[in-house]
Motif scaffolding. Structure first.
Motif, short mmCIF file in Angstrom:
data_model
loop_
_atom_site.label_atom_id
_atom_site.label_comp_id
_atom_site.label_asym_id
_atom_site.label_seq_id
_atom_site.Cartn_x
_atom_site.Cartn_y
_atom_site.Cartn_z
N LYS A 127 0.83 -1.73 0.07
CA LYS A 127 0.29 0.15 -0.33
C LYS A 127 0.82 1.17 0.04
O LYS A 127 0.64 1.80 -0.40
CB LYS A 127 -1.03 0.22 1.36
CG LYS A 127 -2.18 -0.96 1.02
CD LYS A 127 -3.07 -0.64 2.26
CE LYS A 127 -2.88 -1.61 3.54
NZ LYS A 127 -3.94 -2.12 4.33
N TRP A 128 2.32 1.29 0.87
CA TRP A 128 2.50 1.84 0.69
C TRP A 128 3.53 2.34 -0.67
O TRP A 128 3.52 3.80 -0.93
CB TRP A 128 3.72 2.06 1.87
CG TRP A 128 3.49 2.53 3.17
CD1 TRP A 128 3.08 1.47 3.91
CD2 TRP A 128 3.56 3.24 3.81
NE1 TRP A 128 2.94 2.47 5.86
CE2 TRP A 128 2.93 3.74 5.07
CE3 TRP A 128 3.21 5.17 3.02
CZ2 TRP A 128 2.50 4.40 5.65
CZ3 TRP A 128 3.06 6.27 4.15
CH2 TRP A 128 2.64 6.56 5.24
N ALA A 129 3.73 1.59 -1.52
CA ALA A 129 3.97 1.79 -2.43
C ALA A 129 3.78 2.13 -3.81
O ALA A 129 4.01 3.75 -4.71
CB ALA A 129 4.44 0.47 -3.56
N SER A 363 8.17 7.27 -11.31
CA SER A 363 6.50 7.58 -10.32
C SER A 363 6.00 5.87 -9.80
O SER A 363 6.25 5.66 -8.44
CB SER A 363 5.91 8.42 -10.72
OG SER A 363 5.44 9.29 -11.31
N LEU A 364 6.61 4.88 -11.09
CA LEU A 364 6.28 3.65 -10.80
C LEU A 364 7.81 2.95 -9.98
O LEU A 364 7.31 2.23 -8.83
CB LEU A 364 6.05 2.85 -11.70
CG LEU A 364 5.33 1.07 -11.75
CD1 LEU A 364 4.22 1.28 -10.65
CD2 LEU A 364 5.04 0.93 -13.34
N LEU A 365 8.83 3.61 -10.52
CA LEU A 365 9.90 2.92 -10.29
C LEU A 365 10.14 3.26 -8.30
O LEU A 365 10.83 2.80 -7.43
CB LEU A 365 11.44 4.00 -10.86
CG LEU A 365 11.29 2.21 -11.57
CD1 LEU A 365 12.53 3.49 -12.42
CD2 LEU A 365 11.78 1.17 -11.80
N ALA A 366 9.12 4.61 -8.23
CA ALA A 366 9.12 4.65 -7.34
C ALA A 366 8.18 3.84 -5.59
O ALA A 366 8.97 3.45 -4.72
CB ALA A 366 8.15 6.40 -6.90
N GLY A 367 7.59 3.02 -6.56
CA GLY A 367 7.19 2.23 -5.45
C GLY A 367 7.66 1.10 -5.06
O GLY A 367 7.92 0.43 -3.86
N TYR A 368 8.77 0.77 -6.43
CA TYR A 368 9.60 -0.38 -6.21
C TYR A 368 10.36 -0.03 -4.73
O TYR A 368 10.91 -1.24 -4.30
CB TYR A 368 10.89 -0.74 -7.83
CG TYR A 368 11.25 -1.78 -6.84
CD1 TYR A 368 11.38 -2.57 -7.15
CD2 TYR A 368 13.15 -1.56 -8.31
CE1 TYR A 368 11.83 -4.10 -6.76
CE2 TYR A 368 13.46 -2.45 -8.28
CZ TYR A 368 13.50 -3.56 -8.09
OH TYR A 368 14.05 -4.66 -7.99
N LEU A 369 10.28 1.10 -5.05
CA LEU A 369 12.06 0.98 -3.25
C LEU A 369 11.21 0.72 -1.44
O LEU A 369 11.94 -0.15 -1.10
CB LEU A 369 11.69 2.81 -3.20
CG LEU A 369 12.68 3.38 -3.93
CD1 LEU A 369 12.55 4.82 -4.17
CD2 LEU A 369 14.03 2.60 -3.90
N THR A 370 9.45 0.28 -1.78
CA THR A 370 9.76 -0.89 -0.34
C THR A 370 9.98 -2.02 -0.23
O THR A 370 9.92 -2.23 1.06
CB THR A 370 7.64 -0.17 -0.74
OG1 THR A 370 7.81 -1.04 -1.74
CG2 THR A 370 7.72 0.75 -0.05
N LYS A 374 12.38 -1.77 5.66
CA LYS A 374 12.11 -0.19 6.05
C LYS A 374 13.23 1.24 5.57
O LYS A 374 12.51 2.38 4.90
CB LYS A 374 11.63 -0.92 7.41
CG LYS A 374 10.37 -1.59 7.52
CD LYS A 374 10.24 -1.48 9.01
CE LYS A 374 9.12 -3.20 9.19
NZ LYS A 374 8.89 -3.07 10.72
N THR A 375 14.48 0.70 5.57
CA THR A 375 15.23 2.09 5.58
C THR A 375 14.51 2.55 4.52
O THR A 375 14.66 3.87 4.51
CB THR A 375 16.55 1.44 5.73
OG1 THR A 375 16.63 1.16 7.26
CG2 THR A 375 17.51 3.40 6.37
N ILE A 376 15.04 2.05 3.18
CA ILE A 376 14.34 2.61 1.43
C ILE A 376 13.16 2.69 2.07
O ILE A 376 13.58 4.04 1.30
CB ILE A 376 14.81 1.09 0.85
CG1 ILE A 376 16.85 0.66 0.65
CG2 ILE A 376 14.99 1.62 -0.55
CD1 ILE A 376 17.80 1.98 1.05
N MET A 377 12.34 2.48 2.28
CA MET A 377 11.03 3.09 2.36
C MET A 377 10.47 4.02 3.04
O MET A 377 10.05 4.67 2.52
CB MET A 377 10.14 2.28 2.76
CG MET A 377 7.86 2.12 2.33
SD MET A 377 7.42 1.18 3.18
CE MET A 377 7.04 1.38 5.15
N PHE A 378 11.52 4.05 4.34
CA PHE A 378 11.00 5.99 4.39
C PHE A 378 11.81 6.18 4.15
O PHE A 378 11.17 7.89 3.88
CB PHE A 378 12.02 5.21 6.34
CG PHE A 378 12.39 6.18 6.96
CD1 PHE A 378 11.14 7.45 7.19
CD2 PHE A 378 13.59 7.61 7.31
CE1 PHE A 378 10.85 8.73 8.05
CE2 PHE A 378 13.00 8.81 7.60
CZ PHE A 378 11.64 9.25 8.20
#
Length: 548
Positions: A127-129, A363-370, A374-378
Motif C-alpha cells: 500500500k505504501w508503494a 513514479s512507478l519505480l518509486a514504489g519499487y523502493l518499498t 524499511k530504511t529505503i522505504m522511509f
C-alpha cells in the motif's frame, strides 16, 4: 467474499489518499473565473463549439460551423475529441463551459493519482508503494506545468490512462484465461488515442521492451492477446484516427509543421536545473524541462540498489529502468534522426513532451523502493514529502481572469497556434465575420437557416449569377438546388463554397455528412462496440448457466 472485501477496502484507501494529496494542487480550480494558460482557455472555446455541433446533431463532431469567424473549419476531424465529449456531458448537467473544463482538469489529477496507486500496489504488492508512487506522479514539475502553464487538457487526462493500461496489461499476463482484460485494454487504449494522439505514440514506446522480453521468453499467447487488444483499440477509435491520418494531406499541417523540432530538444542540465515561468520554453520567461530533484534521486537510488541488491532485484524493476533510459535518449538532439525517419514519431515536433512518459515510469519505480526494506522505504517517503514541499508552491496560475461563459461562446478564433487545421485551398485566412452568410450580385435571399451541418435558403434571381456561401468547403459538404446536386466551386481566396445558378426561384439545401472513408470508419467503431456488448451479454449468460 473476504478477498472482495479486501479489494474494496484497498480501493477506498487508495481513492481517499488520492483525493487528499490532490486537493492542495487543484485548489486554484475552485476559485471564481479561470486563468490564462497556453491552451486552457482555447479548451473552453473548443468545448463551446463541440456543444454547438452536438446540439446540431453532428455526430461524430467534425466540422466547426461557428469558429474561424463563422467560415468554419474541420476542427474535430483532427483535434482529439474525447475530452470535449466528456465536457459536453458536464455542460448538459448545467456546470457551464468554464466550470466543466476546470472539473476535467481537477479530475485528471485526482484519478491519475488513484490509477497510479492501483498500478503501483498491483506491481509491488504494498500500500505504501501505491501512495509513494501516487505522490511522485502528482507532484512532478511537468504535471504542474501542464495544469498552470500549458493548460493541456488532453495531455492532463492522458495521465489517468497510462497506469490503467499498464495495470490491465499486467493482468493480461497474470491471468491468461480472463478474456475481459483484452477488452479493457482495448477500451483504455482507444480512449488514449482519442484523448491525446501524441501521448498515445510516445506511451506506445513502452510496449517495445515488453514485446521484446515476451518474445525472448516465448510468451506467444500473451503477445497474441496483447495484439488483439491493440487491434480492438484501433477499431473502437477508428472513427477518429482513420480520417485524421488519411485526410491530413488536405490541411496546412501536411505542408508546414507547427514548430521547429530542432529548437525543442532538451539539454541534459535542463532536466535538473529548476526553472519556472509561464511562457513558451524557448522564451526568457518560459517554463523549464526539469524532471524534479526527488524524481531524479529516486531513479538513481533504484539503479544503485538494482546493482547492489541481487536478492530484491526483479524483472519489473529492470524493465522499468531500461525503458526509462531508452525513452530519455529521445530528449536530446543526437536522436534527431530517429524522430525524422520513424513512422508517427516524425509527426511530433516537441521532443520534450516525452518527459511526461519519463515521469510516469519514474513514479512507478518509486514504489519499487518499498521492496528494499524499511530504511529505503522511509527514504522513499522522504522523497515523496520533498516533492510536495518543493513543487506545491508552484501549483498556481500567473493570474486569474473572470470572462464568463459568454466570452468563450462568442469567440470566433480557430483555437490553433498556426491555423494548421485549415484546408490547403484556403489562401487567405478570414480575419472578420462576413457581412452576410450568403451573397449574390443581384436577387434576393430569404428563409435563411444554417448551423454546423446544414444550410437552407430560398433564392429569387432576376438573371443568371454566381452564389457565394461564406462557409469554407471541406469534403462532406454537398449542395442541392431544387433536389438536384450542385457542383461546388471552392477555387477562391477564402476557399468558400460558390456555385452558378440560373435565374428564377430556387430552394438551396446544403448538408455536411460523412464521406465514404469516414462512414466506413464510423461503422468499424460502431460494430466493434456492438460486438463487445454482445460478448458481455453472452458471457454474463454463460456465467449464470454455470452457477445453476
Amino acid at each position: 467474499m473476504k478477498r472482495q472485501s479486501k479489494n474494496l477496502q484497498l480501493i477506498l484507501i487508495g481513492f481517499i489518499a488520492s483525493l487528499i494529496l490532490s486537493l492542495p494542487i487543484i485548489l486554484p480550480f475552485f476559485q471564481r473565473g479561470f486563468f490564462p494558460t497556453h491552451d486552457g482557455e482555447w479548451a473552453v472555446v473548443r468545448l463551446a463549439d463541440m456543444y454547438r455541433e452536438i446540439k446540431d446533431l453532428q455526430f461524430p463532431a467534425r466540422f466547426s460551423g461557428y469558429l474561424n469567424f463563422e467560415y468554419g473549419y474541420p476542427l474535430f476531424n483532427f483535434a482529439y475529441p474525447l475530452p470535449y465529449y466528456l465536457g459536453v456531458i458536464l455542460v448538459f448537467l448545467k456546470f457551464g463551459f468554464v466550470n466543466s473544463i476546470k472539473i476535467l482538469f481537477s479530475l485528471s489529477i485526482i484519478f491519475s493519482a488513484f490509477s497510479m496507486f492501483l498500478l503501483s500496489y498491483s506491481v509491488w504488492k504494498n500500500k505504501w508503494a501505491g501512495i509513494i508512487s501516487a505522490v511522485i506522479y502528482t507532484y512532478a514539475p511537468y504535471r504542474i506545468v501542464d495544469l498552470f502553464v500549458r493548460g493541456s487538457l488532453g495531455e492532463s487526462l492522458s495521465f489517468i490512462l497510462f497506469p490503467l493500461i499498464l495495470l490491465f496489461i499486467k493482468k493480461l499476463y497474470d491471468y491468461p484465461k480472463v478474456n475481459t482484460n483484452i477488452i479493457f485494454i482495448g477500451f483504455l487504449y482507444a480512449a488514449l488515442v482519442m484523448t491525446h494522439n501524441v501521448m498515445t505514440v510516445l506511451f506506445s514506446l513502452i510496449l517495445i521492451p515488453i514485446v521484446l522480453i515476451s518474445l525472448f521468453y516465448k510468451q506467444i499467447n500473451f503477445l497474441f492477446r496483447l495484439t488483439l487488444s491493440l487491434v480492438l483499440s484501433l477499431c473502437i477509435s477508428a472513427f477518429f484516427w482513420i480520417p485524421a491520418i488519411f485526410e491530413k494531406n488536405l490541411i496546412l499541417l501536411s505542408k508546414i509543421p507547427i514548430a521547429e523540432r530542432g529548437l525543442n530538444f532538451v539539454k541534459p542540465e535542463q532536466l535538473i536545473i529548476p526553472k519556472w515561468g509561464y511562457g513558451a520554453p524557448i522564451d526568457v520567461n518560459g517554463f523549464g524541462y526539469q524532471i524534479g530533484i526527488p524524481q531524479i534521486l529516486i531513479f538513481c537510488l533504484v539503479v544503485v540498489l538494482l546493482i547492489l541488491k541481487n536478492r530484491e532485484r526483479s524483472r519489473e524493476g529492470l524493465l522499468l529502468v531500461i525503458t526509462t533510459i531508452f525513452i530519455s535518449l529521445l530528449l536530446f538532439s543526437q536522436s534527431s534522426f530517429i524522430w525524422k525517419y520513424s513512422p508517427l514519431l516524425s509527426e511530433i515536433n516537441y521532443p520534450w513532451i516525452i518527459i511526461g512518459i519519463m515521469v510516469f515510469l519514474i513514479s512507478l519505480l518509486a514504489g519499487y523502493l518499498t521492496k528494499f526494506g524499511k530504511t529505503i522505504m522511509f527514504l522513499a517517503i522522504i522523497f515523496a514529502i520533498l516533492s510536495i514541499a518543493i513543487y506545491l508552491p508552484h501549483a498556481k496560475p500567473e493570474k486569474f481572469v473572470d470572462r464568463g461563459d459568454n466570452f468563450y461562446l462568442t469567440n470566433h478564433a480557430t483555437t490553433t497556434s498556426s491555423n494548421e487545421l485549415m484546408p490547403l485551398w484556403v489562401n487567405k485566412i478570414p480575419d472578420k465575420k462576413a457581412q452576410n452568410k450568403v451573397e449574390v450580385a443581384q436577387g434576393s435571399i430569404s428563409n435563411l437557416s444554417f448551423n454546423s451541418r446544414k444550410i437552407t435558403f430560398s433564392l429569387d434571381l432576376p438573371v443568371d449569377g454566381k452564389v457565394s456561401i461564406n462557409t469554407i468547403y471541406y469534403p462532406g459538404w454537398n449542395l442541392y438546388v431544387d433536389g438536384r446536386e450542385l457542383e461546388i466551386d471552392y477555387n477562391n481566396q477564402y476557399g468558400t463554397m460558390k456555385f452558378d445558378m440560373k435565374k428564377g426561384k430556387h430552394l438551396i439545401e446544403g448538408s455536411f455528412s460523412e464521406t465514404p472513408l469516414r462512414l466506413i470508419s464510423d461503422m468499424i467503431s460502431a460494430l466493434s462496440i456492438f460486438g463487445i456488448l454482445i460478448f458481455f451479454i453472452y458471457n454474463h449468460k454463460v456465467v449464470k448457466l454455470l452457477k445453476k
